[in-house]
Design an enzyme around this catalytic site. Sequence first.
Site, PDB file in Angstrom:
ATOM      1  N   ASP A 132       0.836  -1.198   0.000  1.00  0.00           N
ATOM      2  CA  ASP A 132       0.000   0.000   0.000  1.00  0.00           C
ATOM      3  C   ASP A 132       0.875   1.253   0.000  1.00  0.00           C
ATOM      4  OD1 ASP A 132      -2.098   1.860   0.474  1.00  0.00           O
ATOM      5  OD2 ASP A 132      -3.229   0.324   1.554  1.00  0.00           O
ATOM      6  N   THR A 135      -6.907   3.326  -2.526  1.00  0.00           N
ATOM      7  CA  THR A 135      -6.652   1.938  -2.123  1.00  0.00           C
ATOM      8  C   THR A 135      -7.662   0.940  -2.685  1.00  0.00           C
ATOM      9  OG1 THR A 135      -5.506   2.589  -0.104  1.00  0.00           O
ATOM     10  CG2 THR A 135      -6.508   0.407  -0.118  1.00  0.00           C
ATOM     11  N   ASN A 139     -12.674   4.871  -2.364  1.00  0.00           N
ATOM     12  CA  ASN A 139     -12.851   4.184  -1.080  1.00  0.00           C
ATOM     13  C   ASN A 139     -14.255   4.469  -0.551  1.00  0.00           C
ATOM     14  OD1 ASN A 139     -10.169   3.308  -1.136  1.00  0.00           O
ATOM     15  ND2 ASN A 139      -9.444   5.061   0.042  1.00  0.00           N
ATOM     16  N   LYS A 144      -6.318  -3.802   6.295  1.00  0.00           N
ATOM     17  CA  LYS A 144      -7.511  -3.066   5.845  1.00  0.00           C
ATOM     18  C   LYS A 144      -8.550  -4.031   5.277  1.00  0.00           C
ATOM     19  CE  LYS A 144      -5.034   1.160   4.487  1.00  0.00           C
ATOM     20  NZ  LYS A 144      -4.738   2.074   3.357  1.00  0.00           N
ATOM     21  N   ASP A 145      -9.802  -3.832   5.650  1.00  0.00           N
ATOM     22  CA  ASP A 145     -10.860  -4.722   5.160  1.00  0.00           C
ATOM     23  C   ASP A 145     -10.971  -4.693   3.635  1.00  0.00           C
ATOM     24  OD1 ASP A 145     -12.091  -2.179   4.907  1.00  0.00           O
ATOM     25  OD2 ASP A 145     -13.359  -2.493   6.668  1.00  0.00           O
ATOM     26  N   ASP A 151       1.219   2.395   4.015  1.00  0.00           N
ATOM     27  CA  ASP A 151       0.338   3.522   3.693  1.00  0.00           C
ATOM     28  C   ASP A 151       0.135   4.431   4.896  1.00  0.00           C
ATOM     29  OD1 ASP A 151      -1.608   4.754   1.733  1.00  0.00           O
ATOM     30  OD2 ASP A 151      -3.008   4.291   3.348  1.00  0.00           O
ATOM     31  N   HIS A 161       1.351   8.313   4.879  1.00  0.00           N
ATOM     32  CA  HIS A 161       0.438   9.431   5.110  1.00  0.00           C
ATOM     33  C   HIS A 161       0.936  10.337   6.235  1.00  0.00           C
ATOM     34  CE1 HIS A 161      -2.964   8.935   2.433  1.00  0.00           C
ATOM     35  NE2 HIS A 161      -2.973   7.630   2.664  1.00  0.00           N
ATOM     36  N   HIS A 221      -1.142   2.172  -5.336  1.00  0.00           N
ATOM     37  CA  HIS A 221      -0.949   3.552  -5.754  1.00  0.00           C
ATOM     38  C   HIS A 221       0.404   3.968  -5.208  1.00  0.00           C
ATOM     39  CE1 HIS A 221      -1.792   4.707  -1.603  1.00  0.00           C
ATOM     40  NE2 HIS A 221      -2.902   3.991  -1.664  1.00  0.00           N
TER      41      HIS A 221
END
Length: 545
Positions: free
Chosen positions: A37, A78, A99, A160-161, A305, A309, A353
Amino acid sequence: MNKKLLFLLIASILLSNCNKQQQKNKKPTLVIGIVIDQMRYDYLTRYSDRFGNDGFNRILKNGFSLKNAHYNYIPTYTAVGHTSIFTGTTPSNHGIISNNWYDKFLKESIYCVDDNRYETVGNNSDVGKKSPHRLYTTTVSDQLHLAQNMQGKAIGIAIKDRSAILPVGHTANAAYWYDGGDNNKWVTSSFYMDTLPKWVTDFNENNKANDYLNETWNTLYPIETYTKSRADNNIFENNLKGQETPTFPKNLKELRTKNGNFSLIKTVPAGNTLTADFAKAAIIGENLGKNETTDFLTVSFSSTDYVGHRYGVAAVETEDTYLRLDKDLANFFQFLDTQVGAEKYTLFLTADHAAVHVPAYLQSLKIPAHYMSTKDFRDFILGITKKYFNSTELIENVSNYQIFLDKEKIHKLGLDVNVVAEKLADEVVNFEKIYKAVSAKTLQASQFSEGIMSSLQKGYNQKFSGDVLMIPYPATLISSRKGTSHGSGYSYDTHVPIIFYGNGIKQGSSSKKYDITDIAPTISTLLNIEFPNGTTGKVIEDVLK
């Protein structure tokens, strides 16, 4: 040596070579799709001399690397990235347009995998009320299941789900994600099963996350060697709560109480280690790669990710996260060699990404970069509708650089929806941070064959997208001046690594331009199965033996 013995020797050698060739030509028993990610392609080159021999460098040396691979649509988020990788198509077809997005039928903002028809399996929280029901095409693993008459297993894993659910599509045997906070459990949805397998409950009871969070995150190597990054203490990075500066060391045991307890692990390199641990447990627990049929495992490393961020793409934290991930990958590859067999698996590694340098940092270097106020932008839009249509009630929603019009209100006022949309598209580019704009009608009637407008068009879904779509200037974010983000169609967000490795894969590299949507048809060709049903990508022939 007599003729009979010579004949038997030659026959034995030929048979042995034939058997070896048959083994090499045999389809893999396990395919692993690894998604990192927020990984920029240049992390491979920037940190290459700091990586070991057995992680990234192993698959770069012995696999096939695409050096000029890009996302070919907007937005680069994502959920959209994970979906496009495994479906071989873009949001215009698969339906995952962000998202979160505004649903113009429900008149509310929705999340890509939310589904209240299902319950959490693994604890009593609501985090498992999920499914892939908003995904409108099949994935590679769906097609593999169909080709094998629903034999073989397909499992998705991520913190992440959305990164666990969307890659393995509709027929997955399971998707697992991590519920932090005070729960500290890997969970799933009743969409897949009614109870967790024993290996998952055993993993949860082992409580590895607690062990990792009782440690201090310090740099893997002496901090003065992190010359690929900015100084550790700078004004362009966000802090963890409880820290006065964004610096090392980070005492996780002390910081966890102010940072969501077990949720803190998502935002540090140990989250990637935990994910790799769980993936190994899944391979053992589900006996993946041990049967005649082919199994499919997707693993997404999400912590990169969260780190990116918070700190940006040139931070010591980011560099250290990738150096640690390199070790996690080396350990995982060695595990695959032992558990599955070095000749029996195929994997690919890519990213969902990339990301932009912190715009404030770029500004400090006199490189054009911008921050955009959503309030100022909405006020500007309302000023346009007031000026030309004498109303400030024509806008239903503004999100994801899209304008959704209130069509009922427009009709009641005797106005034409297309006229309103075209006027907005013409006028909104006068806002200082907006570079390009186009109406949905134009995207439906015209064909952009190249450039960023082509990317916008491939991300436009006629059924779900807005009435006016916009593109900001390069290096523009809607956020604070610390940390970074992504979502654009510019190369800093679209250029990602794609590396194929293992059974059926050539050794080499290519600088030709390829799209992220080319992965799925290439893997489908390797497996000799039908492409996902919305595929628009092409087979990368250079990759395959």
